[in-house]
Enzyme design. Structure first.
Site: not given
Length: 396
Positions: A114, A117, A232
């Site tokens: 993923q 961020s 998630e």
């Protein structure tokens, strides 16, 4: 649970076990057959790893596979793909994308990571600055992502980028699948308190992504990303482990190593065991209530409680060890693991790793905001940049 659904699931399980005995079939071969029989994500459409039945059947299927000597470890080896990417592809991907990626994702032939961020966009994900600029049928990506679990093993990454800086931050995002082995993609390890580097940072330097790898429409990346994040939270907090496993197993093992004469510690252990079991049962109910592709806010509830409880129980286990709790027998040798160390048999490592639980997958503070706004109906946090173009928002 309808009789028809039960009959369909039972029929496929019997056929799977007859053609591929769980205890005697190599793991990846068995997982491929499991997918082909519609028992991978049972709530998905037929032909895409499912049977189109209620998700409540999946936990029963997994229990039956394990009881027959099979493995469901793929869900831990490829948690970012199976737990998050699959639901995103089902909800927003094209049929071609679904058929291309779902089966090797489930068999773990292709591991996923993923890429959300950034150093300047953590809890405020929509503030991200990694750019994707279209050039014909490809997009050129530049920027940096951080805290990317198992990215060093990944073939594919779930990537959110900024494609339009002239609109408010939530409206200018686009979502892609990126080839982690492509030129211009650089994965670097992040050394953690456990001595491992399961997390990474990823740099994009003119990395080219085909438009056919775009998930959803241009500018609709925020809604696609929300699907991934809701999945998630279910994958992290709603993972249904066997009774008495996980953090509470560490506490029980630590208790067995003490003189066991402390009634206060005994009562605390029992209280934690009951709380862990209540959370496990709640996760089962939340999983059974989940919708196909995009779960509801139940995952945020489980994730928030799991993070706090996991830290409390592992801290209690370390306290039970007395002076031995201050050591770290595994040492701090640099390792790039093949599994997330959140599933470790080492109580010391479990304690250290649990410090990340209230940060990863959305901070506990963000979880409380989600629950307050979407479950309790409370007013949202003030958002002064809601209608301001991203490029005009002050940033440090």
């Amino acid at each position: 649970m309808s009789t028809d659904e039960r009959a369909r699931v039972e029929h496929q399980l019997e056929a799977l076990f007859a053609s591929h005995p769980p205890a005697d079939t190599p793991e990846q071969e068995f997982w491929g057959a499991q997918f082909d029989h519609g028992l991978a994500w049972v709530q998905f459409p037929e032909g895409l790893g499912g049977l189109g039945v209620g998700p409540r059947w999946q936990s029963e299927i997994n229990r039956r596979i394990e009881a027959a000597g099979g493995s469901v470890a793929n869900r831990y080896r490829n948690i970012l793909g199976i737990g998050m990417g699959a639901g995103t592809l089902i909800a927003h991907g094209t049929e071609e994308q679904q058929r291309r990626w779902l089966r090797p994702m489930f068999t773990t032939e292709e591991v996923w990571c993923q890429l959300f961020s950034e150093p300047g966009a953590g809890s405020d994900l929509a503030a991200l600055s990694t750019t994707a600029v279209r050039e014909g049928d490809t997009w050129v990506v530049n920027g940096q992502k951080v805290w990317n679990t198992l990215a060093h093993l990944a073939k594919w990454g779930l990537l959110v980028t900024r494609t339009d800086p002239d609109v408010p931050k939530h409206a200018g995002l686009t979502y892609f699948v990126v080839d982690m082995e492509a030129p211009g993609v650089d994965v670097r390890p992040l050394y953690q308190i456990t001595g491992e580097a399961e997390f990474n940072e990823v740099y994009f330097d003119d990395a080219h992504v085909p438009d056919e790898f775009r998930i959803g429409e241009v500018g609709e990346g925020w809604s696609v990303a929300m699907t991934t994040l809701m999945n998630e939270r279910v994958a992290i907090g709603g993972n249904v482990a066997p009774r008495g496993s996980g953090a509470i197993a560490h506490a029980v093992a630590a208790w067995e190593r003490t003189d066991r004469d402390d009634p206060v510690a005994r009562d605390q252990l029992l209280a934690y065991w009951i709380e862990a079991e209540a959370l496990r049962l709640t996760a089962i109910r939340a999983g059974e209530a989940a919708k196909r592709g995009t779960p509801g806010p139940e995952g945020s509830t489980a994730k928030l409680h799991w993070a706090d409880l996991n830290k409390a129980i592992t801290s209690f286990a370390i306290d039970l060890l007395g002076p031995d709790g201050m050591t770290y027998p595994a040492g701090y040798e640099f390792v790039r693991p093949e599994l997330t160390s959140s599933r470790t048999e080492d109580v010391h490592k479990a304690y250290l790793r649990s410090r990340a639980n209230s940060i990863e997958g959305g901070t506990s503070e963000i979880m409380k905001n989600i629950l307050g706004e979407r479950v309790l109906g409370l007013p949202g946090e003030p958002r002064v940049d809601k209608n301001v173009a991203w490029r005009d928002v002050p940033r440090s």
